[in-house]
Structures are given as C-alpha cells and as structure tokens.
Design a protein around this motif. Structure first.
Motif, mmCIF file in Angstrom:
data_model
loop_
_atom_site.group_PDB
_atom_site.id
_atom_site.type_symbol
_atom_site.label_atom_id
_atom_site.label_comp_id
_atom_site.label_asym_id
_atom_site.label_seq_id
_atom_site.Cartn_x
_atom_site.Cartn_y
_atom_site.Cartn_z
ATOM 1 N N GLN A 90 -22.453 -42.239 -21.306
ATOM 2 C CA GLN A 90 -21.402 -42.836 -20.480
ATOM 3 C C GLN A 90 -20.013 -42.430 -20.969
ATOM 4 O OE1 GLN A 90 -21.959 -47.048 -19.067
ATOM 5 N NE2 GLN A 90 -23.585 -47.034 -20.627
ATOM 6 N N VAL A 91 -19.864 -42.410 -22.294
ATOM 7 C CA VAL A 91 -18.551 -42.102 -22.864
ATOM 8 C C VAL A 91 -18.161 -40.653 -22.620
ATOM 9 C CG1 VAL A 91 -17.306 -41.835 -25.047
ATOM 10 C CG2 VAL A 91 -18.614 -43.908 -24.604
ATOM 11 N N PHE A 92 -19.122 -39.741 -22.820
ATOM 12 C CA PHE A 92 -18.799 -38.324 -22.738
ATOM 13 C C PHE A 92 -19.245 -37.672 -21.441
ATOM 14 C CE2 PHE A 92 -19.221 -39.156 -27.397
ATOM 15 C CZ PHE A 92 -17.867 -39.066 -27.675
ATOM 16 N N LYS A 93 -19.879 -38.455 -20.561
ATOM 17 C CA LYS A 93 -20.200 -37.997 -19.208
ATOM 18 C C LYS A 93 -21.067 -36.758 -19.184
ATOM 19 C CE LYS A 93 -17.477 -41.219 -17.631
ATOM 20 N NZ LYS A 93 -18.026 -42.476 -17.086
ATOM 21 N N ASP A 94 -21.923 -36.557 -20.204
ATOM 22 C CA ASP A 94 -22.847 -35.427 -20.182
ATOM 23 C C ASP A 94 -24.100 -35.833 -20.938
ATOM 24 O OD1 ASP A 94 -22.105 -35.360 -22.790
ATOM 25 O OD2 ASP A 94 -21.075 -33.440 -22.722
ATOM 26 N N THR A 95 -24.738 -34.918 -21.608
ATOM 27 C CA THR A 95 -25.990 -35.230 -22.305
ATOM 28 C C THR A 95 -25.756 -35.936 -23.631
ATOM 29 O OG1 THR A 95 -25.996 -33.041 -23.340
ATOM 30 C CG2 THR A 95 -27.171 -33.288 -21.252
ATOM 31 N N GLY A 96 -24.512 -36.258 -23.922
ATOM 32 C CA GLY A 96 -24.227 -36.958 -25.171
ATOM 33 C C GLY A 96 -23.423 -36.155 -26.153
ATOM 34 N N THR A 97 -23.154 -34.895 -25.870
ATOM 35 C CA THR A 97 -22.335 -34.070 -26.756
ATOM 36 C C THR A 97 -20.868 -34.281 -26.421
ATOM 37 O OG1 THR A 97 -24.069 -32.415 -26.858
ATOM 38 C CG2 THR A 97 -21.876 -31.740 -27.564
ATOM 39 N N ALA A 98 -20.059 -34.563 -27.439
ATOM 40 C CA ALA A 98 -18.652 -34.843 -27.198
ATOM 41 C C ALA A 98 -17.930 -33.633 -26.629
ATOM 42 C CB ALA A 98 -17.984 -35.293 -28.499
ATOM 43 N N THR A 99 -17.392 -33.762 -25.429
ATOM 44 C CA THR A 99 -16.590 -32.688 -24.850
ATOM 45 C C THR A 99 -15.113 -33.055 -24.891
ATOM 46 O OG1 THR A 99 -16.929 -33.647 -22.648
ATOM 47 C CG2 THR A 99 -18.432 -31.908 -23.334
ATOM 48 N N ILE A 100 -14.808 -34.252 -25.358
ATOM 49 C CA ILE A 100 -13.435 -34.681 -25.571
ATOM 50 C C ILE A 100 -13.337 -35.178 -27.003
ATOM 51 C CG2 ILE A 100 -12.957 -35.277 -23.167
ATOM 52 C CD1 ILE A 100 -13.625 -38.168 -23.846
ATOM 53 N N ASN A 101 -12.117 -35.253 -27.511
ATOM 54 C CA ASN A 101 -11.999 -35.705 -28.891
ATOM 55 C C ASN A 101 -11.334 -37.068 -28.990
ATOM 56 O OD1 ASN A 101 -9.432 -34.975 -28.183
ATOM 57 N ND2 ASN A 101 -9.020 -33.811 -30.046
ATOM 58 N N GLN A 102 -11.513 -37.880 -27.941
ATOM 59 C CA GLN A 102 -11.025 -39.246 -28.028
ATOM 60 C C GLN A 102 -11.795 -40.166 -27.088
ATOM 61 O OE1 GLN A 102 -7.019 -39.935 -26.757
ATOM 62 N NE2 GLN A 102 -7.174 -38.611 -24.974
ATOM 63 N N ILE A 103 -11.836 -41.441 -27.465
ATOM 64 C CA ILE A 103 -12.412 -42.487 -26.623
ATOM 65 C C ILE A 103 -11.302 -43.504 -26.396
ATOM 66 C CG2 ILE A 103 -14.157 -44.295 -26.443
ATOM 67 C CD1 ILE A 103 -15.874 -42.706 -28.391
ATOM 68 N N THR A 104 -10.970 -43.741 -25.157
ATOM 69 C CA THR A 104 -9.879 -44.669 -24.835
ATOM 70 C C THR A 104 -10.426 -46.038 -24.431
ATOM 71 O OG1 THR A 104 -9.855 -44.037 -22.493
ATOM 72 C CG2 THR A 104 -8.508 -42.711 -24.021
ATOM 73 N N LYS A 105 -9.525 -47.004 -24.373
ATOM 74 C CA LYS A 105 -9.908 -48.330 -23.875
ATOM 75 C C LYS A 105 -10.445 -48.238 -22.459
ATOM 76 C CE LYS A 105 -7.139 -51.775 -26.348
ATOM 77 N NZ LYS A 105 -6.133 -52.854 -26.182
ATOM 78 N N GLY A 106 -9.807 -47.377 -21.673
ATOM 79 C CA GLY A 106 -10.240 -47.209 -20.293
ATOM 80 C C GLY A 106 -11.681 -46.737 -20.202
ATOM 81 N N ILE A 107 -12.055 -45.808 -21.068
ATOM 82 C CA ILE A 107 -13.438 -45.313 -21.082
ATOM 83 C C ILE A 107 -14.394 -46.428 -21.471
ATOM 84 C CG2 ILE A 107 -15.029 -43.761 -22.278
ATOM 85 C CD1 ILE A 107 -12.749 -41.735 -22.452
ATOM 86 N N LEU A 108 -14.038 -47.196 -22.513
ATOM 87 C CA LEU A 108 -14.905 -48.284 -22.951
ATOM 88 C C LEU A 108 -15.018 -49.370 -21.879
ATOM 89 C CD1 LEU A 108 -13.851 -48.667 -26.702
ATOM 90 C CD2 LEU A 108 -15.935 -47.640 -25.803
#
Length: 323
Positions: free
Chosen positions: A255-273
């Motif tokens: 859910q956080v990275f919108k793919d198979t789980g591999t980080a494609t971004i280097n941040q997690i925001t409040k909005g994402i959570l």
C-alpha cells in the motif's frame, strides 16, 4: 585476472583499503578488478591462517599507518609484500586454521538460522495479513487506530554531549533499538515530541530507499528521548504490538509503495499513511496474532545476540592467537 582457490584479495585504494577476502572454491569463478591485489599463498603456509592474520588489530594498525603515507588512502603491492607477521611451522598453522575454520562455519550456520527464522516469519505475515481483497477481517483506515507524529527539526548548534536523545534511522537495527550511534540535543522538547512506551518509531525519509519503512517498538519508558525529522512516531490507540506487526507486512508495504513492496520512493508521508487500510479482527484475535509474531521476534533477537557473542569471541581469539 582469474582468482585461484584460496587466493586472498586485498583492496588497495579508497575507503576499503586493506580489506581482505579469502576466495573459496564454492564461491564460483571469480575475476578481480584493478583496485584489488591478488595474493597467492605459497605451499609453506596455510592460506586460511594467513587470511586470519589480516583480521587482527595489528594488521589494521599497519593499514592505517601505511595507507596514508602518500596523503591518499591506498596501499600498493610492494607495500603489501613488506607486511611482516609471525608465521609458525606449517603443521601448527594447519591446526589453528582448522579450528578457526570450524568456528567460522558455526558463525555461518548461525547467520543461516537467523535468515531462516526471518523467512518463516515473513511467510506467517503473508498468511496473517493477505492483500485486502483476501482479508478475512474488515478493514479500517490506519489513521483511525493510530496517530502519526512528525519528528524534531534541529540545527547543528543544538547538538550537545548530553540532553535529549534524538532517535534516528541508525538507532533501528534488526527491528530493535540500538544505541551505538547516538545524537543528543540541548533544547526544550514539547511533551508531544517525547517518546512513550508502546510507541512505534519508523524511518520515513532517507537517502537509502531500503531503510525507508523500517521500524521498532519503544519497549519501555525512555525519559528525555525524542526523534528526528526523518523519523515518525506511530502512536497506537489500540494494541501497539498488533499494529507494529502489520507495519512489517507485505500488505502494508504494497500500500505504501504501490507495487510489489519494493521502495520506489524514499519517503513515507502522513498522507500515505492516512490512506493505508488496517485489517481489524476482534481484540482476542489481535492479541493471539501479536503474541505469536512477538514470540518469533524474540527468537530472532536471541539468535542474533548469540551471533554477536560468537563474533566477539572470534575477535578475542584472533587477538590472542595473533599477537
């Protein structure tokens, strides 16, 4: 440039200057690059014994002194050839090498055990927290069950030898808190920016993408402790252990990275959570899940500490064997 079995490779330039590697037959065919030096140990010496002499404090001190003679980190082949150490008769070397090799194999087995336990736990997480469409339980927004608190922003002039401990990404090691690398600030910290027992601390921004999302529980009261701007505290309104385990699942990462789980971004925001969905079974089921997975974490932690003890013992043995 082909490396032979039992050859030793040495790094000759850069930050890794002096680092050594013993090539073994099971490693497959290996070629070495120009920044490495290959050493083939003669028949009068045991390559495992010779390699272990390069893991000692004596050798490291020699590397530090030799590598900076020209003002730039680096050691050439002639300088490596000039390194001297005590080498006993071959039969004695063979005995020491056999013992150290058995010790290294035990350490290797311990590492494999840790990876096996982690793999098994990942399998449990996948079964307990499947994708939303396959979930056996209703889901709610994570934001309804927890608050997300941004970390402290401070400047270099606020850093001091004592004061408030600032938790950063380096303070999370193997899903637990580590205090090998600590930073303190001398400033007033509001109450809401002080950690509480049961909080979950997460790295939400980092130059290394693989570190984004790693988390740890605050297991006890930690007075005068806050967290940095690249971290976030997730303060649960229900069971902190259950939410912590969910935050380590593939269901959360997808859910956080919108793919198979591999980080494609280097941040997690409040909005994402805020957009993340949390499976919410009844409390007795949440407690059962948390107890099961926490038990695996304790086993992994215990196995990891055993590994550290073995590594410390090996280091101590090396210093005694190679004076």
């Amino acid at each position: 440039y082909l490396v032979g079995v039992n050859d030793i490779l040495f790094a000759r330039t850069g930050a890794s200057t002096g680092k050594s590697y013993l090539y073994k037959e099971t490693d497959g065919k290996l070629y070495f690059a120009g920044f490495l030096i290959r050493v083939t140990v003669n028949a009068e010496n045991n390559s495992i014994f010779v390699f272990n002499t390069t893991l000692t404090q004596k050798y490291n001190k020699w590397v530090q002194l030799t590598s900076m003679r020209s003002g730039q980190p680096g050691i050439n082949s002639q300088e490596y050839a000039s390194y001297t150490d005590f080498y006993p008769m071959l039969n004695e070397q063979n005995k020491i090498a056999k013992f150290l090799n058995m010790f290294e194999l035990r350490i290797s087995k311990q590492r494999q055990l840790i990876e096996t336990l982690k793999k098994y736990k990942r399998g449990l997480l996948d079964k307990i927290f499947p994708p939303k469409k396959d979930s056996l339980f209703p889901t709610v927004r994570l934001s309804k069950m927890a608050d997300f608190l941004q970390g402290l922003t401070y400047s270099p002039i606020d850093i001091a030898n004592s004061g408030y401990l600032v938790l950063r990404s380096s303070n999370i090691q193997n899903a637990a808190l580590s205090f090998d690398d600590c930073v303190y600030v001398n400033m007033e910290i509001p109450t809401h920016l002080q950690v509480k027992q049961g909080d979950i601390i997460m790295c939400v921004r980092n130059g290394s993408k693989k570190l984004v999302g790693k988390s740890a529980k605050i297991p006890c009261e930690m007075p005068m402790t806050t967290w940095g701007a690249f971290m976030m505290i997730i303060r649960s309104k229900i069971d902190c252990s259950y939410i912590y385990q969910y935050l380590n699942s593939q269901a959360f990462y997808s859910q956080v990275f919108k793919d198979t789980g591999t980080a494609t971004i280097n941040q997690i925001t409040k909005g994402i959570l805020n957009e993340c969905e949390l499976p919410l079974p009844p409390k007795n089921e949440r407690d059962r899940i948390a107890t099961l997975l926490d038990g695996f974490d304790k086993r992994i932690e215990s196995t990891y500490f055993s590994l550290l003890k073995m590594q410390d013992l090996r280091k101590s043995l090396l210093q005694q064997l190679f004076i």
